[in-house]
Design an enzyme around this catalytic site. Structure first.
Site, PDB file in Angstrom:
ATOM      1  N   HIS A  57      39.827  50.240  41.267  1.00  0.00           N
ATOM      2  CA  HIS A  57      38.447  50.565  41.645  1.00  0.00           C
ATOM      3  C   HIS A  57      38.068  49.721  42.853  1.00  0.00           C
ATOM      4  CE1 HIS A  57      38.016  47.032  39.104  1.00  0.00           C
ATOM      5  NE2 HIS A  57      36.743  46.917  39.408  1.00  0.00           N
ATOM      6  N   ASP A  61      36.789  42.228  44.308  1.00  0.00           N
ATOM      7  CA  ASP A  61      37.838  41.352  43.768  1.00  0.00           C
ATOM      8  C   ASP A  61      39.147  42.103  43.525  1.00  0.00           C
ATOM      9  OD1 ASP A  61      36.087  42.498  41.751  1.00  0.00           O
ATOM     10  OD2 ASP A  61      37.203  41.390  40.241  1.00  0.00           O
ATOM     11  N   HIS A 264      42.022  39.008  34.229  1.00  0.00           N
ATOM     12  CA  HIS A 264      40.643  39.109  34.707  1.00  0.00           C
ATOM     13  C   HIS A 264      39.754  38.117  33.931  1.00  0.00           C
ATOM     14  CE1 HIS A 264      36.956  41.099  36.273  1.00  0.00           C
ATOM     15  NE2 HIS A 264      37.758  41.497  37.244  1.00  0.00           N
TER      16      HIS A 264
END
Ligand SMILES: [Zn+2]
Ligand SMILES: [Zn+2]
Length: 307
Positions: A57, A61, A264
């Site tokens: 996406h 980041d 993450h």
């Protein structure tokens, strides 16, 4: 595979933003390219011969590393094309990042949009599938799924049947019947076992726990899942469209995954990831790890077979 970056949206001194490098029989694939990805590739010795970049996406980041990486590839006189896969309706935004270079690099860059159920890349003996995830922007995850491998060749049995050692062995292994000098026909299934499953890796990118992750691959060898938070911030995980370690572990368990890598990790957990590990292990029986940047994993064939 090499974990290039395992931080959440804000990097820490220990963790870079998202990036995963996969090297498979000479082909190199990159999944996400957060800021600093190219330096991580240098630090951890992956090289730059990436043929495909799969973007989950368009949050910074996961993509701010693209302009720098492309510029270095251009400085290295790269000529090979680079394919970039990105979720539907994000092509223009991604093109903006490529154009941020000013001078477009000399090597061809192909950008294609992918959506749920698409095969983003079909290679000779594996494919990369796309599945929809549940984040707060257009987002997909990717599953690298190898084809079944040929069954084992029973050399002893072939010799017993009178097949001469040589090219007839490989023809049988390839699935063709062979005729012996006396006219006997030996069929492949007399000497070749059942096909053996290949390996699979599923990478979610940023997401809440979602059933599509379970459906995209059958009992993956490795599931790499968003685990931004631990239970102490479970509410925050839901609000920000991320997962907790426990949520990731539930998905791993339902998918029948063999290993779970939690990535993450929010910058709030610089003190350590013991809670992530403990909470995931309460829910998932397989191996759980929270990889460090630079950590490498080899994904063995199912059943740890000798090849
Ligand atoms: Zn992110
Ligand atoms: Zn995100």
């Amino acid at each position: 595979m090499t974990f290039l970056g395992t931080s959440g949206a804000v990097p820490t001194t220990e963790r870079n933003p998202s990036g995963i490098h996969v090297s498979r029989e000479g082909e190199e694939l990159l999944f996400d390219a957060g800021e600093g990805t190219q330096r991580q590739m240098m630090r951890f010795g992956t090289g730059f011969s990436v043929s495909h970049l799969f973007v989950t996406h368009l949050h910074g980041d996961h993509v701010f590393g693209i302009p720098g990486l492309l510029q270095t590839m251009a400085f290295n006189d790269r000529e090979e094309p680079l394919a970039i896969h990105t979720p539907q309706a994000t092509r223009r935004q991604l093109k903006g990042l490529v154009n941020a270079l000013g001078n477009r690099p000399d090597f061809p860059i192909r950008i294609s949009e992918v959506g749920d159920g698409d095969v983003a890349y079909r290679a000779d003996d594996f494919e990369v599938r796309t599945f929809e995830t549940d984040h707060d922007t257009r987002s997909v995850g990717y599953a690298l799924v190898e084809d079944d491998r040929k069954g084992r060749f029973d050399r002893e049995r072939a010799e017993e049947l009178g097949v001469p050692v040589g090219p007839k062995f490989s023809r049988l292994h390839e699935g063709d019947p062979v005729e012996l000098e006396d006219g006997t026909v030996v069929e492949p299934d007399q000497v070749v076992g059942d096909p053996r499953p290949g390996r699979s890796i599923v990478y979610t990118g940023d997401t809440r726990p979602t059933v599509r992750t379970i459906e995209v691959a059958d009992e993956p060898d490795l599931l790499i899942h968003d685990a931004t938070f631990a239970d102490d911030r479970a509410e925050r995980a839901g609000e920000t469209a991320h997962s907790t370690a426990r949520g990731a572990a539930e998905i791993a368990s339902r998918a029948g995954a063999k290993r779970l890598a939690l990535v993450h990790i929010s910058s709030r957990y610089t003190g350590g990831v013991d809670d992530h590990l403990a909470e995931a292990r309460e829910t998932f029986d397989g191996e759980v790890l929270v990889p460090q940047d630079g950590q490498k994993l080899v994904v063995p064939f199912p059943g740890n077979e000798d090849d």
